[in-house]
Scaffold this active site. Structure first.
Site, PDB file in Angstrom:
ATOM      1  N   CYS A 129       0.804  -1.225   0.000  1.00 61.44           N
ATOM      2  CA  CYS A 129       0.000   0.000   0.000  1.00 61.44           C
ATOM      3  C   CYS A 129       0.836   1.274   0.000  1.00 61.44           C
ATOM      4  CB  CYS A 129      -0.960  -0.001   1.189  1.00 61.44           C
ATOM      5  SG  CYS A 129      -2.196  -1.315   1.097  1.00 61.44           S
ATOM      6  N   HIS A 271      -3.080   6.510   4.902  1.00 65.31           N
ATOM      7  CA  HIS A 271      -3.670   5.278   4.392  1.00 65.31           C
ATOM      8  C   HIS A 271      -4.741   4.788   5.355  1.00 65.31           C
ATOM      9  CE1 HIS A 271      -4.157   1.603   2.256  1.00 65.31           C
ATOM     10  NE2 HIS A 271      -3.860   0.892   3.320  1.00 65.31           N
ATOM     11  N   ASN A 301     -10.767   0.231   1.752  1.00 66.18           N
ATOM     12  CA  ASN A 301      -9.305   0.250   1.674  1.00 66.18           C
ATOM     13  C   ASN A 301      -8.899   0.101   0.208  1.00 66.18           C
ATOM     14  OD1 ASN A 301      -6.567  -0.255   1.715  1.00 66.18           O
ATOM     15  ND2 ASN A 301      -6.680  -2.021   3.073  1.00 66.18           N
TER      16      ASN A 301
END
Length: 343
Positions: A129, A271, A301
């Protein structure tokens, strides 16, 4: 640990983000719909609104069968280039930075480039990520080295393809639960040299001993084949514990090094995995909630596209001198900060 004191570079050696765009699939899946599908496929009796209550996520976007990671990246790229007033052939570096890819080989950057019609140096950067922020940092370094003038960094994330919708029992449901937070998205930024502002500071911290905590194990030399390895698996609680233990030190260093307080940032982009995790981040770090750009409740997400989507939501309202803090959290495990000032 890597520290880049970009703030000490002369103005002529600064690189900034000059255009931003994002793309979302049209198809929306609510947590209620996903839970109904899980219950029907597995035969498990799940508590009412379990997914929504545990994650705080009400919906997410998922790519259609004809949409790929490159599809979402290309859409965002075209918009970003138009906003920058550039044509594809003006780009001399194209970085596809994502946890997702279309194929194992070649680099998905070539698929994106073929769609755009460019001839730029093209490569992939992947780091879970944190991929998109790593891609921006890589492009910045190449511009500073004189290897490029206009860089296009894109991401396309389709983690919904790695979700196990038919768990065989509670153990498989638990092992794949983090996947039920996933949403698909794409993002793109244009980078070039700027006279003022730009990317002022970059820092990373890596704790690779935790790499087995979660991920998608298929497609590499360890597990080249087999559907079982193509699903996301992981212990969300363990991953959260790792981030809680090591995640604040990189933020403390950034503030001490730059002398910047939370109030010096127009927005703080972090994030986002679930709503409870975001609330825990605020509690641990002291980041003011009104500085956050919250996307996880309605988009889930979005892996490395998360920060790009957040930046696109606020970019049009930024004024010269406004600062943005990027906080990346990636499996592996890595934490990354980047301070950017609009020129």
């Amino acid at each position: 640990m890597h520290i880049d004191h970009a703030a000490h570079e002369p103005a002529r050696h600064r690189v900034g983000i000059t255009a931003v765009a994002s793309s979302l699939p049209e198809h929306e899946v609510t947590s209620r719909q996903m839970q109904e599908r899980l219950a029907a496929a597995s035969g498990l009796s799940l508590p009412a609104r379990m997914l929504e209550r545990v994650t705080g996520i009400t919906s997410r976007r998922t790519a259609a069968e004809s949409e790929y990671a490159s599809t979402l990246a290309v859409r965002a790229a075209r918009t970003a280039l138009a906003r920058a007033g550039l044509a594809p052939y003006d780009v001399d570096l194209l970085v596809f930075a994502s946890a997702t890819r279309d194929v194992a080989e070649p680099a998905t950057a070539h698929i994106v480039q073929a769609e755009l019609g460019s001839r730029a140096h093209a490569l992939d950067v992947t780091n879970a990520c944190n991929s998109f922020v790593n891609g921006i940092d890589t492009a910045r370094a190449m511009i500073l080295a004189g290897r490029a003038r206009h860089a296009l960094v894109v991401t396309g994330e389709t983690p919904s393809r790695a979700v196990r919708h038919d768990p065989r029992g509670p153990d498989q449901l638990r092992d794949g639960f983090a996947g039920y937070t996933f949403g698909d998205a794409g993002a793109a930024v244009v980078l070039e040299a700027v006279d003022r502002g730009g990317i002022l500071d970059v820092d990373t911290e890596t704790h690779s001993e935790h790499w087995p905590v979660g991920g998608i194990l298929g497609g590499g030399s360890r597990h080249p084949r087999g559907d079982e390895h193509t699903y996301f698996h992981g212990d969300g609680s363990e991953l959260r514990e790792v981030f809680e233990k090591v995640g604040t030190s990189v933020l403390d260093r950034m503030r001490q090094r730059t002398g910047l307080a939370w109030s010096d940032f127009r927005h703080i982009l972090v994030h986002q995995v679930t709503v409870p995790y975001l609330e825990r981040f605020v509690e641990l770090t002291g980041v003011p909630r009104d500085r956050l750009v919250v996307t996880v409740p309605e988009l889930g997400n979005m892996a490395s596209a998360t920060l790009g989507v957040q930046l696109d939501r606020v970019h049009g309202r930024l004024r010269p001198g406004d600062r943005i803090l990027f906080v990346g959290l990636g499996g592996g495990v890595s934490i990354m900060t980047m301070v950017w000032e609009k020129a």
